[in-house]
Design a protein around this motif. Structure first.
Motif, short mmCIF file in Angstrom:
data_model
loop_
_atom_site.label_atom_id
_atom_site.label_comp_id
_atom_site.label_asym_id
_atom_site.label_seq_id
_atom_site.Cartn_x
_atom_site.Cartn_y
_atom_site.Cartn_z
N ARG A 1 22.86 26.10 32.07
CA ARG A 1 24.09 26.43 31.53
C ARG A 1 24.17 27.84 32.82
NH1 ARG A 1 28.05 24.51 28.67
NH2 ARG A 1 30.48 25.33 28.17
N THR A 2 23.78 28.22 32.75
CA THR A 2 23.44 29.73 33.26
C THR A 2 23.44 29.94 34.64
OG1 THR A 2 23.14 31.24 31.17
CG2 THR A 2 22.32 32.14 33.29
N LEU A 3 21.93 29.15 35.16
CA LEU A 3 22.23 29.16 36.43
C LEU A 3 23.34 28.15 37.50
CD1 LEU A 3 19.13 27.58 37.03
CD2 LEU A 3 19.99 30.03 37.30
N THR A 4 24.25 28.19 36.71
CA THR A 4 25.52 27.40 37.09
C THR A 4 26.27 27.84 37.23
OG1 THR A 4 25.15 24.61 35.68
CG2 THR A 4 27.01 24.97 36.54
N LEU A 5 26.93 29.00 35.75
CA LEU A 5 28.22 29.86 36.33
C LEU A 5 27.41 31.19 37.12
CD1 LEU A 5 28.55 29.94 31.88
CD2 LEU A 5 30.50 29.12 33.92
N LEU A 6 26.50 31.27 37.31
CA LEU A 6 25.67 32.16 38.64
C LEU A 6 26.33 31.51 39.86
CD1 LEU A 6 22.52 33.23 37.38
CD2 LEU A 6 24.51 34.58 37.31
N PHE A 7 25.57 30.28 40.05
CA PHE A 7 26.70 30.23 41.31
C PHE A 7 28.29 29.71 40.83
CE2 PHE A 7 28.20 26.64 44.15
CZ PHE A 7 27.46 26.55 45.05
N LEU A 8 28.90 29.74 40.44
CA LEU A 8 30.21 29.73 40.87
C LEU A 8 30.80 31.08 40.84
CD1 LEU A 8 30.79 26.42 37.49
CD2 LEU A 8 31.30 26.65 40.49
N GLU A 9 29.92 32.05 40.04
CA GLU A 9 30.47 32.88 40.32
C GLU A 9 30.56 33.90 41.37
OE1 GLU A 9 28.81 37.54 38.60
OE2 GLU A 9 28.00 36.36 39.12
N MET A 10 29.56 33.11 42.44
CA MET A 10 29.35 33.81 44.07
C MET A 10 30.41 33.01 44.90
SD MET A 10 27.21 36.20 43.87
CE MET A 10 27.10 36.46 45.42
N CYS B 1 24.59 42.76 29.17
CA CYS B 1 25.22 42.03 30.38
C CYS B 1 25.70 40.80 30.66
CB CYS B 1 23.58 41.77 31.28
SG CYS B 1 22.51 43.26 31.56
N GLY B 2 25.35 40.12 28.98
CA GLY B 2 25.98 39.04 29.55
C GLY B 2 25.45 37.59 29.46
N PHE B 3 24.10 37.76 29.06
CA PHE B 3 23.92 36.44 29.27
C PHE B 3 22.70 35.64 28.06
CE2 PHE B 3 24.29 38.65 33.21
CZ PHE B 3 24.16 37.95 33.87
N PRO B 4 23.46 34.91 27.45
CA PRO B 4 23.03 34.53 26.26
C PRO B 4 21.25 34.16 26.52
CG PRO B 4 24.09 32.97 27.20
CD PRO B 4 24.25 33.83 27.90
N ILE C 1 33.89 34.21 33.31
CA ILE C 1 32.31 32.75 33.55
C ILE C 1 31.76 33.38 32.14
CG2 ILE C 1 30.04 33.73 34.61
CD1 ILE C 1 31.87 32.08 36.62
N LYS C 2 31.99 34.74 32.16
CA LYS C 2 31.14 35.04 30.20
C LYS C 2 32.19 34.11 29.75
CE LYS C 2 30.14 39.92 31.95
NZ LYS C 2 30.11 40.90 32.19
N ALA C 3 33.34 33.79 29.38
CA ALA C 3 33.97 33.38 28.57
C ALA C 3 33.73 32.04 28.67
CB ALA C 3 35.35 33.01 28.60
N ARG D 1 34.63 44.27 43.78
CA ARG D 1 34.24 44.74 42.43
C ARG D 1 35.71 44.26 41.24
NH1 ARG D 1 33.36 50.35 42.64
NH2 ARG D 1 31.25 49.49 42.84
N ARG D 2 36.97 44.44 42.43
CA ARG D 2 37.81 44.27 41.43
C ARG D 2 37.93 42.39 41.27
NH1 ARG D 2 40.59 48.40 43.53
NH2 ARG D 2 41.31 46.36 45.15
N LYS D 3 37.71 41.29 42.09
CA LYS D 3 37.30 40.47 42.47
C LYS D 3 36.52 39.79 41.71
CE LYS D 3 38.51 38.26 46.00
NZ LYS D 3 38.06 38.14 47.69
N PHE D 4 35.29 39.83 41.61
CA PHE D 4 33.91 40.20 40.47
C PHE D 4 34.73 39.94 39.40
CE2 PHE D 4 31.53 39.96 44.77
CZ PHE D 4 30.47 38.20 44.08
N GLU D 5 35.67 41.29 39.03
CA GLU D 5 35.36 41.17 37.51
C GLU D 5 36.19 40.32 37.21
OE1 GLU D 5 37.28 45.52 37.68
OE2 GLU D 5 35.37 46.56 37.56
N ARG D 6 37.09 39.66 37.80
CA ARG D 6 37.80 38.56 37.72
C ARG D 6 37.56 37.47 37.32
NH1 ARG D 6 41.56 39.60 41.42
NH2 ARG D 6 40.69 37.81 42.61
#
Length: 515
Positions: A300-309, A144-147, A112-114, A102-107
């Motif tokens: 752009r959002t799909l790209t960021l979702l991938f980079l998150e995981m 949730c942060g998704f534009p 990602i949200k920025a 959880r801490r790793k994902f939050e970081r």
């Protein structure tokens, strides 16, 4: 193509690995529970402490902000079998590994949200056009942060085979990078053409990344797959590998399906990269699945979702901007869309909330396709209230099940729904795996989120919320074809059920939230 003998051997080895891990975990939990039980039998103080902990845990569960039926299942489990129930609950809800993740994902999510764009102008335009839909988009952005995006074209594919052909053709044109994230990949015929393109593009200098879930791909991929792909220039990572150690984060799987090409084109939908999804094989009759293609700003959002995981496994991308190109694009179609993800590590159940908001807003009809129907009380209430106020609510589930017990739980919900006016269809040609919700010709979701506890509470998921796109007409036409090819079972489940069936279904539903 992998020889059949070699494939069977790989499947057998994968299944053996899963069995070994399962047995190891069960033995560890059993040993722990027996030790605590023995201590309780022989030491009065420890027995009193256990009872006190049980009471405190039950009170803590009762006070949690989660679905009442999930709380009830845990409370009954713990009260009926205190030692075993406490063991499972503390492992699944107090795991240090889960806290670390959880801490790793939050970081990572802060970065990602920025990187998301400012959608103020688009949102204000939508607010003027349809305030009610704008409120739903507001939830996705501010909670949730998704534009929300406007300058995006969307293509709907009524069959997975059409989607994968379009996806393969788009992959051939990749110049900078390819990101692919799937719950399941099977190293056989259907994936082979994609695999060949990935290797060819990697050799041409394109950065290619492949990401898959370990449990989802068990039995599909041999242990040499990653080595082979890396030798051919394709980076591979595995999400949450199975290990023979007690760790109930193993219950949280990556169920997302995302392909991104150069940050300009993206694909998502219900299908994985395995033979059965494209009807190469037919284990459950005809397999019905769907997908969509995004072109333009919303990728752009799909790209960021991938980079998150990808970075949750190992954070290696310190500069995300190189994957977020600014490029001139003029969409041919009007409409608004919000690609979004859902995570089991936060307190917002995004997928379920989006569905309930859509159902609540319906005035004419709600059409739902889902392979599994295991609902919270809140979702049952929303569906029932919609039907009672005159909305045409129709739900399609498979006619041929892939999991018999889950299918039994799915059918246990029919009676409560049809009594309030909801119509239920079963897709008789086979297994419908599509995850779609369409409301009033104007609002639609397509993605990976099933109407069940696993998708709402345990998995990492993704979908796209679409408003006022021309392709929604094709979605509605597809739903009509699905209804025509299905058997309506509304009347069959409207009457009284035998007592034995009711008891069995109650038992199944009691443990459904914990599965």
């Amino acid at each position: 193509m992998m020889p059949k003998k070699k494939h069977r051997e790989d499947v057998r080895n994968s299944i053996v690995r899963m069995i070994i891990v399962g047995l190891s975990v069960c033995l560890q939990i059993t040993w722990f529970a027996l030790v605590v039980l023995r201590l309780n039998e022989n030491y009065l103080v420890i027995s009193l402490i256990t009872r006190l902990v049980t009471i405190l845990v039950v009170l803590g569960i009762f006070g949690k902000h989660t679905a009442p039926d999930i709380k009830l299942s845990w409370i009954l489990f713990i009260m009926a079998l205190p030692i075993l129930g406490l063991t499972f609950y503390l492992l699944s809800n107090r795991s240090n590994f889960i806290k670390t993740m959880r801490r790793k994902f939050e970081r990572i999510d802060r970065k990602i949200k920025a990187a998301f764009p400012d959608d103020t102008e688009v949102f204000c335009e939508l607010r003027q056009e349809n305030p009610e839909v704008a409120n739903q988009m507001y939830f996705l952005k501010h909670s949730c942060g998704f534009p929300v995006y406007h300058n995006t074209d969307v293509v709907y594919y009524k069959e997975a085979i059409d989607a994968i052909i379009a996806q393969r053709d788009a992959l051939k044109k990749a110049e900078k990078f390819i990101f692919m994230e799937y719950h399941a990949i099977e190293d056989r015929q259907a994936f082979q053409q994609i695999k060949d393109v990935l290797i060819e593009r990697a050799r041409a200098g394109v950065e290619v990344r492949l990401f898959y879930d370990d449990v989802g791909s068990v039995g599909f991929i041999n242990p040499q797959f990653i080595k082979e792909m890396r030798q051919n220039g394709v980076e591979c990572r595995v999400f949450n590998p199975l290990i023979p150690v007690v760790n109930l984060f193993m219950n949280n799987r990556d169920h997302r399906k995302i392909t991104v090409i150069d940050g300009k084109v993206g694909f998502t939908g219900g299908y994985n990269l395995a033979n059965e999804y494209f009807n190469v094989t037919h284990p459950y009759g005809y397999w019905k699945d769907t997908g969509i293609r995004l072109s333009g700003d919303a990728v752009r959002t799909l790209t960021l979702l991938f980079l998150e995981m990808w970075n949750a496994i190992e954070e290696t991308d310190h500069d995300l901007s190189r994957f977020l190109p600014e490029f001139p694009y003029q969409a041919r179609n009007s409409g608004y869309c919000v690609p979004f993800g859902d995570s089991p590590l936060d307190e917002i159940h995004t997928g379920e909330d989006v569905y309930m908001n859509m159902i609540r807003s319906a005035k004419g009809y709600v059409y739902i396709a889902t392979p599994y129907l295991i609902l919270t009380d809140g979702m049952i209430r929303e569906l029932s209230m919609a039907a009672r106020r005159g909305v045409d609510v129709r739900i399609v589930t498979p006619g041929i099940p892939d999991k018999k017990i889950v299918y039994g739980i799915t059918r246990s919900f029919y009676n409560a729904l049809v009594r309030t006016g909801v119509r239920i269809y079963e897709y008789t040609p086979g297994f419908i795996h599509a995850k779609m919700t369409l409301v009033d010709d104007e609002l639609c979701t397509i993605g990976t989120i099933n109407y069940d506890y696993r998708s709402f509470y345990h998995h990492f998921e993704n979908a796209v919320l679409l408003y006022h796109y021309p392709c929604l007409r094709h979605v509605k036409e597809d739903f009509q074809e699905i209804f025509n090819g299905s058997c309506e079972v509304t009347d069959k489940y409207a009457g009284k059920r035998p007592t034995s069936m009711r008891i069995w279904q109650c038992i199944l539903r009691l443990f459904a939230p914990l599965l």
